[in-house]
Design a protein around this motif. Structure first.
Motif, PDB file in Angstrom:
ATOM      1  N   MET A 202       0.683  -1.068  -0.026  1.00  0.00           N
ATOM      2  CA  MET A 202      -0.100   0.027  -0.040  1.00  0.00           C
ATOM      3  C   MET A 202       0.967   1.161   0.234  1.00  0.00           C
ATOM      4  O   MET A 202       1.784   1.480   0.996  1.00  0.00           O
ATOM      5  CB  MET A 202      -0.800  -0.043   1.224  1.00  0.00           C
ATOM      6  N   VAL A 203       0.882   2.065  -1.173  1.00  0.00           N
ATOM      7  CA  VAL A 203       1.438   3.284  -1.118  1.00  0.00           C
ATOM      8  C   VAL A 203       0.651   4.417  -1.568  1.00  0.00           C
ATOM      9  O   VAL A 203      -0.565   4.360  -1.677  1.00  0.00           O
ATOM     10  CB  VAL A 203       2.840   3.184  -2.275  1.00  0.00           C
ATOM     11  N   ASP A 204       1.129   5.717  -1.235  1.00  0.00           N
ATOM     12  CA  ASP A 204       0.268   7.079  -1.723  1.00  0.00           C
ATOM     13  C   ASP A 204      -0.169   7.075  -3.058  1.00  0.00           C
ATOM     14  O   ASP A 204       0.727   7.021  -3.770  1.00  0.00           O
ATOM     15  CB  ASP A 204       0.902   8.203  -1.286  1.00  0.00           C
ATOM     16  N   GLY A 205      -1.406   6.956  -3.465  1.00  0.00           N
ATOM     17  CA  GLY A 205      -1.738   7.416  -4.593  1.00  0.00           C
ATOM     18  C   GLY A 205      -2.424   8.719  -4.809  1.00  0.00           C
ATOM     19  O   GLY A 205      -2.819   9.174  -6.034  1.00  0.00           O
ATOM     20  N   ALA A 206      -2.406   9.485  -3.717  1.00  0.00           N
ATOM     21  CA  ALA A 206      -3.038  10.959  -3.820  1.00  0.00           C
ATOM     22  C   ALA A 206      -2.126  12.024  -4.710  1.00  0.00           C
ATOM     23  O   ALA A 206      -2.647  12.657  -5.470  1.00  0.00           O
ATOM     24  CB  ALA A 206      -3.139  11.475  -2.390  1.00  0.00           C
ATOM     25  N   SER A 207      -0.716  11.530  -4.858  1.00  0.00           N
ATOM     26  CA  SER A 207       0.012  12.539  -5.797  1.00  0.00           C
ATOM     27  C   SER A 207      -0.514  12.227  -7.420  1.00  0.00           C
ATOM     28  O   SER A 207      -0.401  13.244  -7.948  1.00  0.00           O
ATOM     29  CB  SER A 207       1.295  12.236  -5.541  1.00  0.00           C
ATOM     30  N   VAL A 208      -0.800  11.100  -7.544  1.00  0.00           N
ATOM     31  CA  VAL A 208      -1.222  10.955  -8.763  1.00  0.00           C
ATOM     32  C   VAL A 208      -2.494  11.531  -9.088  1.00  0.00           C
ATOM     33  O   VAL A 208      -2.810  11.825 -10.120  1.00  0.00           O
ATOM     34  CB  VAL A 208      -1.361   9.193  -9.111  1.00  0.00           C
ATOM     35  N   MET A 209      -3.345  11.341  -8.199  1.00  0.00           N
ATOM     36  CA  MET A 209      -4.917  12.044  -8.501  1.00  0.00           C
ATOM     37  C   MET A 209      -4.606  13.484  -8.397  1.00  0.00           C
ATOM     38  O   MET A 209      -5.581  14.096  -9.130  1.00  0.00           O
ATOM     39  CB  MET A 209      -5.786  11.530  -7.146  1.00  0.00           C
ATOM     40  N   ARG A 210      -3.878  13.993  -7.603  1.00  0.00           N
ATOM     41  CA  ARG A 210      -3.515  15.453  -7.873  1.00  0.00           C
ATOM     42  C   ARG A 210      -3.102  16.060  -9.132  1.00  0.00           C
ATOM     43  O   ARG A 210      -3.722  16.763  -9.619  1.00  0.00           O
ATOM     44  CB  ARG A 210      -2.355  15.832  -6.602  1.00  0.00           C
ATOM     45  N   GLU A 211      -2.268  15.128  -9.476  1.00  0.00           N
ATOM     46  CA  GLU A 211      -1.669  15.665 -10.824  1.00  0.00           C
ATOM     47  C   GLU A 211      -2.858  15.388 -12.260  1.00  0.00           C
ATOM     48  O   GLU A 211      -3.076  16.054 -12.789  1.00  0.00           O
ATOM     49  CB  GLU A 211      -0.415  14.661 -11.094  1.00  0.00           C
ATOM     50  N   LEU A 212      -3.466  14.228 -11.739  1.00  0.00           N
ATOM     51  CA  LEU A 212      -4.665  13.872 -12.852  1.00  0.00           C
ATOM     52  C   LEU A 212      -5.752  15.079 -12.779  1.00  0.00           C
ATOM     53  O   LEU A 212      -6.167  15.207 -13.932  1.00  0.00           O
ATOM     54  CB  LEU A 212      -5.235  12.492 -12.439  1.00  0.00           C
ATOM     55  N   ARG A 213      -6.138  15.301 -11.545  1.00  0.00           N
ATOM     56  CA  ARG A 213      -7.245  16.528 -11.688  1.00  0.00           C
ATOM     57  C   ARG A 213      -6.855  18.057 -11.455  1.00  0.00           C
ATOM     58  O   ARG A 213      -7.736  18.782 -11.748  1.00  0.00           O
ATOM     59  CB  ARG A 213      -8.005  16.162 -10.371  1.00  0.00           C
ATOM     60  N   LEU A 214      -5.425  18.170 -11.614  1.00  0.00           N
ATOM     61  CA  LEU A 214      -4.979  19.689 -11.551  1.00  0.00           C
ATOM     62  C   LEU A 214      -5.517  20.464 -12.760  1.00  0.00           C
ATOM     63  O   LEU A 214      -5.876  21.588 -12.569  1.00  0.00           O
ATOM     64  CB  LEU A 214      -3.623  19.508 -11.444  1.00  0.00           C
ATOM     65  N   VAL A 215      -5.285  19.865 -13.952  1.00  0.00           N
ATOM     66  CA  VAL A 215      -5.661  20.498 -15.159  1.00  0.00           C
ATOM     67  C   VAL A 215      -7.261  19.968 -15.762  1.00  0.00           C
ATOM     68  O   VAL A 215      -7.431  18.777 -15.793  1.00  0.00           O
ATOM     69  CB  VAL A 215      -4.820  20.257 -16.360  1.00  0.00           C
TER      70      VAL A 215
END
Lengths: 394, 394
Positions: free
Chosen positions: B152-165
């Protein structure tokens, strides 16, 4: 319609001191040295801190620490200090300049926990069933690694027990929102115009609830269809309501931090015989559920009483998984009115009675009322729906 | 006022496929074999599943699993199947009869994860900054112990990047709710009657927003006081508005799952010179912030541009900790317009510009607008407030 809000009686300082005192007794029973709370319902329940901001903006976490011994403490972002002081009985506050992504209050928390009296070496966090923690999990795990004198254990069971029985002041708030929404439901048939979509009707209904004095209407679902609906938790969609439809509106609306949760069914034009029979059966199941609410009975008895009526009438039970639940600062709280829930009813518990059945081709009909357990039975908090389904004529 | 909702353009299947495709590219970059999503904004963003129920009733968790390779999967309570099928592009569903406190979908999740293709041995969960996981932490830790092939690792950084634009379709929704709320703000002075409390005004304003077509108004704060207010995130309280007051209303209202977030300031009777000077300065700071929005600039440049105007006018910066932030499916999203936020602006990012200043005795004044980054600068999504503070005359 008046645009003046109804008065909401303030919770006294004594109310909060009683809650904290009861929490501490439960903490001793659960061998906890402290409770760390981060979710809206738990934090507000014990601290009185009232805000819309914290729960809509996840940038900054908000913490409330209740030690078993010693004064409670708020650890909150600087932006919230005046809001805290204006709404909470707890004067002991530490703040940090947030946003500060690398350390959102964790050092303050660690310091505060480090000063706590240690007897059991355990701190309760919001980990267990039906909880949603109000901080990033990465921060929780980081905090866990650094509080070496204490173990992180579940505190949700203590909070469940603490909040299960409502005080008279809490019941009064739930009754107040139930009555506001009962008024809106009475007015609902007059709001529906030919050509309206589900979204149109829900928009008008939600506005009506707010104008009558609710603070929010976080949940207002609608289901509609010719001769009945297929889902009780959906919508609103762009589907237009038509002659021959039956629709449900179900709302969890809020006043003073407390929810109602009940629905009404309405027919547009005369309902079919299948709908009328389903409605009659649900009404009887609701009667049976309400009659079964009394101290000493269990949540499972509420399920059984409602299920018996539906089964005797030959109906299949729906996919809801229960026939009602607890109600309070959250729209659905423990217990569940299920065959396997042994929770014993005691005066002050607030419950929904919510039988649902399947009929026709994949259609479902549901009916819900809200009640508080009394010494001898129960008192309805929602205004009981008419036994026959109301009919709108376009 | 019309009671017909404005049309919301549906997101196409292509829109969701594009999101999933971009997510998978980011997952490869972050060395993730899958993403497990449980929070409203992330789950809805990738699956399209739209519900009020799941986020108001914490009894049952809802899971969406996006493997880097292979079809996405919903693992949801039985009660939600028809709602899922009616709103999501993802046909692959597993359900369980919930509530089932001992095992709320964990066995299904474990089975689905067990079948996932393993390359990196890592699954991203919602752990990092600004996230709130939508399941009990105890269940998360239990799941972690049983998925032995994956960490289990952090996926929030991927979601942040994905939803930023934001896509054009997303920007259109944000613009739509900004315009609805701009209309309500224009009408606001006419709603305020002598004798109204903060709660009265917020009730009417929220109802107006819903009648104009918003789906929810989760956040509507008000601050009021003689010659200015002291908090920008509080209320409504029972305080009555009076001649000589200045008040703010700030709202995060929602349409089609997207937020606006802006406020307006109004004076009751002529404002003092101190208020007028603060208002003029804030207007200039807002101008400067808006002018600084262009590709290549950073979030820190937006802070600097606004701060410069306030400092040159001799004002102290408030306790908000930033001068605006990202905006989208959540009322406050990354980035933060702070001196230390290096996020580079690119076309499609939606931002708030939100200067605030202190004046008088502990008073604060804030002003906020919403804009999208374009190829050459920005386009306002909110209708810019009048430069002089509107005045209500009782």
């Amino acid at each position: 319609m008046t645009t003046r809000r109804p008065t909401i009686a303030k919770f006294t300082r004594r109310e909060f001191e009683d809650r904290a005192e009861r929490a501490r007794r439960l903490m001793t029973g659960a061998r906890l040295d402290g409770l760390l709370l981060t979710s809206e319902s738990n934090l507000e329940y014990l601290s009185g801190f009232t805000t819309q901001f914290a729960w809509n903006s996840p940038t900054r976490p908000w913490y409330f620490l209740l030690p078993r011994v010693g004064p409670p403490l708020a650890v909150i972002p600087e932006i919230g200090e005046s809001n805290w002081r204006a709404t909470s009985w707890v004067a002991n506050i530490q703040t940090w300049p947030s946003p500060r992504p690398k350390n959102e209050g964790l050092d303050l928390l660690r310091g505060a926990i480090g000063k706590m009296r240690r007897r059991y070496g355990r701190i309760g966090f919001e980990l267990g069933p039906e909880t949603r923690i109000g901080m990033p999990v990465a921060d929780l795990l980081r905090l866990r690694r650094t509080i070496r004198r204490f173990t992180m254990v579940d505190g949700a069971s203590v909070m469940r027990e603490l909040r299960l029985v409502k005080s008279p002041a809490e019941v009064a708030r739930i009754r107040q929102i139930c009555q506001i929404v009962s008024d809106s439901f009475d007015a609902l048939p007059g709001m529906v115009q030919p050509g309206d979509s589900e979204r149109d009707v829900v928009g008008k209904f939600q506005a009506d609830i707010l104008l009558r004095g609710a603070e929010k209407t976080p949940y207002t679902a609608i289901g509609s269809g010719r001769g009945g609906y297929h889902s009780i938790i959906m919508g609103p969609t762009d589907r237009k309501l038509r002659e021959g439809d039956v629709f449900l509106i179900d709302t969890g609306s809020r006043l003073g931090g407390y929810f109602c949760d009940f629905n009404r069914n309405i027919a547009i034009g005369p309902p079919t015989d299948a709908v009328k029979r389903a409605q009659d059966t649900l009404t009887l199941a609701t009667d049976a559920g309400i009659r079964a609410i009394r101290p000493g009975n269990r949540a499972s008895d509420l399920f059984a009483a409602q299920a018996r009526v539906l089964e005797e009438a030959g109906y299949t039970i729906g996919n809801v998984g229960r026939f009602g639940h607890g109600l309070g600062k959250v729209m659905t709280e423990p217990p569940s009115n299920r065959a396997d829930d042994p929770t014993e009813l005691v005066p002050g518990m607030v419950l929904t009675i919510e039988p649902s059945l399947r009929f026709g081709r994949g259609k479902i009909l549901v009916h819900e009322e809200n009640a508080v357990v009394t010494e001898t039975g129960c008192r309805l908090l929602s205004r009981r729906a008419p036994r026959a389904m109301p009919i709108i004529r376009f």
